[in-house]
Scaffold this motif. Sequence first.
Motif, PDB file in Angstrom:
ATOM      1  N   ILE A   1      73.650  83.102  48.520  1.00  0.00           N
ATOM      2  CA  ILE A   1      72.945  84.253  47.945  1.00  0.00           C
ATOM      3  C   ILE A   1      72.145  83.909  46.699  1.00  0.00           C
ATOM      4  O   ILE A   1      71.071  84.468  46.471  1.00  0.00           O
ATOM      5  N   TRP A   2      72.640  82.957  45.878  1.00  0.00           N
ATOM      6  CA  TRP A   2      72.024  82.777  44.555  1.00  0.00           C
ATOM      7  C   TRP A   2      70.552  82.377  44.626  1.00  0.00           C
ATOM      8  O   TRP A   2      69.746  82.829  43.800  1.00  0.00           O
ATOM      9  N   LEU A   3      70.165  81.541  45.599  1.00  0.00           N
ATOM     10  CA  LEU A   3      68.768  81.096  45.656  1.00  0.00           C
ATOM     11  C   LEU A   3      67.815  82.235  46.014  1.00  0.00           C
ATOM     12  O   LEU A   3      66.842  82.475  45.281  1.00  0.00           O
ATOM     13  N   PRO A   4      68.032  82.991  47.117  1.00  0.00           N
ATOM     14  CA  PRO A   4      67.124  84.109  47.388  1.00  0.00           C
ATOM     15  C   PRO A   4      67.173  85.180  46.296  1.00  0.00           C
ATOM     16  O   PRO A   4      66.168  85.835  46.025  1.00  0.00           O
ATOM     17  N   TRP A   5      68.352  85.357  45.671  1.00  0.00           N
ATOM     18  CA  TRP A   5      68.460  86.291  44.541  1.00  0.00           C
ATOM     19  C   TRP A   5      67.545  85.837  43.414  1.00  0.00           C
ATOM     20  O   TRP A   5      66.795  86.637  42.858  1.00  0.00           O
ATOM     21  N   TRP A   6      67.616  84.535  43.084  1.00  0.00           N
ATOM     22  CA  TRP A   6      66.798  84.011  41.985  1.00  0.00           C
ATOM     23  C   TRP A   6      65.306  84.150  42.274  1.00  0.00           C
ATOM     24  O   TRP A   6      64.541  84.610  41.426  1.00  0.00           O
ATOM     25  N   ILE A   7      64.890  83.775  43.497  1.00  0.00           N
ATOM     26  CA  ILE A   7      63.466  83.823  43.815  1.00  0.00           C
ATOM     27  C   ILE A   7      62.956  85.261  43.792  1.00  0.00           C
ATOM     28  O   ILE A   7      61.840  85.536  43.340  1.00  0.00           O
ATOM     29  N   GLY A   8      63.770  86.202  44.267  1.00  0.00           N
ATOM     30  CA  GLY A   8      63.363  87.604  44.212  1.00  0.00           C
ATOM     31  C   GLY A   8      63.216  88.097  42.791  1.00  0.00           C
ATOM     32  O   GLY A   8      62.251  88.776  42.443  1.00  0.00           O
ATOM     33  N   ASP A   9      64.202  87.753  41.933  1.00  0.00           N
ATOM     34  CA  ASP A   9      64.111  88.121  40.511  1.00  0.00           C
ATOM     35  C   ASP A   9      62.927  87.426  39.840  1.00  0.00           C
ATOM     36  O   ASP A   9      62.217  88.022  39.021  1.00  0.00           O
ATOM     37  N   LEU A  10      62.741  86.151  40.176  1.00  0.00           N
ATOM     38  CA  LEU A  10      61.662  85.378  39.558  1.00  0.00           C
ATOM     39  C   LEU A  10      60.295  85.968  39.893  1.00  0.00           C
ATOM     40  O   LEU A  10      59.432  86.114  39.015  1.00  0.00           O
ATOM     41  N   ALA A  11      60.091  86.292  41.177  1.00  0.00           N
ATOM     42  CA  ALA A  11      58.803  86.853  41.589  1.00  0.00           C
ATOM     43  C   ALA A  11      58.489  88.131  40.820  1.00  0.00           C
ATOM     44  O   ALA A  11      57.364  88.327  40.325  1.00  0.00           O
ATOM     45  N   ALA A  12      59.482  88.994  40.671  1.00  0.00           N
ATOM     46  CA  ALA A  12      59.254  90.250  39.970  1.00  0.00           C
ATOM     47  C   ALA A  12      59.090  90.035  38.473  1.00  0.00           C
ATOM     48  O   ALA A  12      58.253  90.671  37.821  1.00  0.00           O
ATOM     49  N   THR A  13      59.892  89.129  37.896  1.00  0.00           N
ATOM     50  CA  THR A  13      59.811  88.873  36.454  1.00  0.00           C
ATOM     51  C   THR A  13      58.442  88.316  36.075  1.00  0.00           C
ATOM     52  O   THR A  13      57.808  88.785  35.122  1.00  0.00           O
ATOM     53  N   ILE A  14      57.973  87.338  36.816  1.00  0.00           N
ATOM     54  CA  ILE A  14      56.689  86.710  36.497  1.00  0.00           C
ATOM     55  C   ILE A  14      55.534  87.669  36.732  1.00  0.00           C
ATOM     56  O   ILE A  14      54.596  87.750  35.935  1.00  0.00           O
ATOM     57  N   VAL A  15      55.592  88.432  37.816  1.00  0.00           N
ATOM     58  CA  VAL A  15      54.464  89.289  38.174  1.00  0.00           C
ATOM     59  C   VAL A  15      54.425  90.569  37.348  1.00  0.00           C
ATOM     60  O   VAL A  15      53.366  90.968  36.847  1.00  0.00           O
ATOM     61  N   LEU A  16      55.569  91.213  37.195  1.00  0.00           N
ATOM     62  CA  LEU A  16      55.567  92.584  36.674  1.00  0.00           C
ATOM     63  C   LEU A  16      55.793  92.705  35.177  1.00  0.00           C
ATOM     64  O   LEU A  16      55.409  93.717  34.577  1.00  0.00           O
ATOM     65  N   THR A  17      56.418  91.727  34.540  1.00  0.00           N
ATOM     66  CA  THR A  17      56.700  91.862  33.108  1.00  0.00           C
ATOM     67  C   THR A  17      55.441  92.121  32.281  1.00  0.00           C
ATOM     68  O   THR A  17      55.426  93.036  31.452  1.00  0.00           O
ATOM     69  N   PRO A  18      54.350  91.352  32.463  1.00  0.00           N
ATOM     70  CA  PRO A  18      53.144  91.649  31.677  1.00  0.00           C
ATOM     71  C   PRO A  18      52.593  93.048  31.939  1.00  0.00           C
ATOM     72  O   PRO A  18      52.118  93.711  31.003  1.00  0.00           O
ATOM     73  N   LEU A  19      52.654  93.499  33.201  1.00  0.00           N
ATOM     74  CA  LEU A  19      52.167  94.839  33.511  1.00  0.00           C
ATOM     75  C   LEU A  19      53.025  95.894  32.820  1.00  0.00           C
ATOM     76  O   LEU A  19      52.502  96.834  32.204  1.00  0.00           O
ATOM     77  N   PHE A  20      54.336  95.746  32.880  1.00  0.00           N
ATOM     78  CA  PHE A  20      55.220  96.704  32.208  1.00  0.00           C
ATOM     79  C   PHE A  20      55.043  96.644  30.692  1.00  0.00           C
ATOM     80  O   PHE A  20      55.160  97.662  30.011  1.00  0.00           O
ATOM     81  N   LEU A  21      54.758  95.462  30.162  1.00  0.00           N
ATOM     82  CA  LEU A  21      54.480  95.346  28.725  1.00  0.00           C
ATOM     83  C   LEU A  21      53.264  96.186  28.357  1.00  0.00           C
ATOM     84  O   LEU A  21      53.257  96.887  27.339  1.00  0.00           O
ATOM     85  N   GLY A  22      52.221  96.075  29.186  1.00  0.00           N
ATOM     86  CA  GLY A  22      51.018  96.867  28.921  1.00  0.00           C
ATOM     87  C   GLY A  22      51.293  98.356  28.973  1.00  0.00           C
ATOM     88  O   GLY A  22      50.815  99.126  28.141  1.00  0.00           O
TER      89      GLY A  22
END
Length: 482
Positions: free
Chosen positions: A166-187
């Motif tokens: 589980i840890w690898l797909p969990w990490w990649i899913g979290d990573l994709a959202a963290t990298i993509v969405l954090t700047p948008l949510f910051l804005g």
Amino acid sequence: MGSFRNQLNIFFSATEMLRSILLLLCWLLLWRLAVLMEYAPHASIWFPPAGLSFAAFLVMGLRAMPVLLLCSIIATFWVDNMYQSEQDWLQLANSGILFGAAHCFTYWLGASLLRSMVKSLVADVLPKAILSFLVIGSVTALTAALLGTQALAISGMIQSSEVADIWLPWWIGDLAATIVLTPLFLGLLSWRYPQIDSWLAGLDFHLQDQPLQPYLIKQGICILMLSAIMLLAYAFPYPEVSFAVFFLIIPQMWMVYTETAFRATMSLAIFSVLTAIWVALLGLMEQALVYQFAITVIAASAYFGLAVPVLAAHNKQLRKLALNDGLTQVASRMYFFERAEQEIARARRYQQPVSLILFDVDHFKQINDDYGHTAGDTALVQVAEKILTDLRQSDLFGRFGGDEFMLLLPNSDLQHATDTAERLRQTLMRIALTQTPRRLSGSFGVIEVNPQENLQQAFERVDANLLQAKRQGRNQVVSSPS
């Protein structure tokens, strides 16, 4: 006065409560969307709440901790209801607290580290901030996945043997959202928390006034390309076809270079959401990791693309500082000698004359002593501006240092250079200084560069002529043949 202060405190408390409620609702909504796109137990194609948690801790700090911890507990009970596992509510509460502690502590720690690093930056802020965000965001998502799976195993939500799967797909899913969405949510969050501008420095994700129609056209093209690629992957279910999604980096970079940072991050979010939806709708789960990595790589490339204009502007500024004297904006000493060597070599190759003039302002030190260095600097600027108007476009004008200036006259023999120096001497005398009633004069040394001598030897000769002009009473031109 006390009553007004109490009312003000109540207002801000109510506002803070409303923000907390909105954060809770948004997090749970994003979590529900992630669950709909699960392709493995407890692992989604991407996990948007991770990006919101990271952004919330960046903006709100520890104030976001209780809300996000509550979200984690609610999500745990929700999962139990969805999977009908019928665990004891006390065990569910324990699982929710463990999961929430792992999730919240990890993203709070990563956000605190990123925030302190961005605050400490003093140069090349945006590129370094982007690199810091990508590295810290990746490590934070990995840590959250490792701790999260362990928390579920400890609480009995999953078997210990399932952690490795589980840890690898969990990490990649979290990573994709963290990298993509954090700047948008910051804005988005910065509209309500303008105080973050003080530490964001170069990370400006605010909306700006730009035509909307071109952006919508570009976004439509991106959506069409993505849809075509996903349908192609569905029609031809070969692993190699799924890698075509990486070609979408081209339209995304087009968006980055032509639109504002906020719109660029919005485009990345739309691309990521649609990718996840297409994967879920078309059943492309076997290649889910490819699409997750594509989302992350394209987003990371786009963020570095945001830094390119900043780096270009910075390099342009550095080049300007290197080429131009900071005060007078004529050629700097280093650039003058570099160009002079090139011009002398060219003149020697084509057997053309080239001359050198060195002059300074007479008794300039008295201006500084009597009227201050500001008046002296202003006088130097006026001298440079006036001299420039009397030169040819091909002439090279630079500042040697202090009140000394240099001139290189291509295709000019000694007589022409001497005449030019005399004209400039008279020009100096006509300058009306703005911060002092003094009148200016200048002493000039002139030579024609000998084809057999180098620039250093030529400069020593012209400097000797300048010293002679000073010894002979100043305000004159002294020239000598090669």
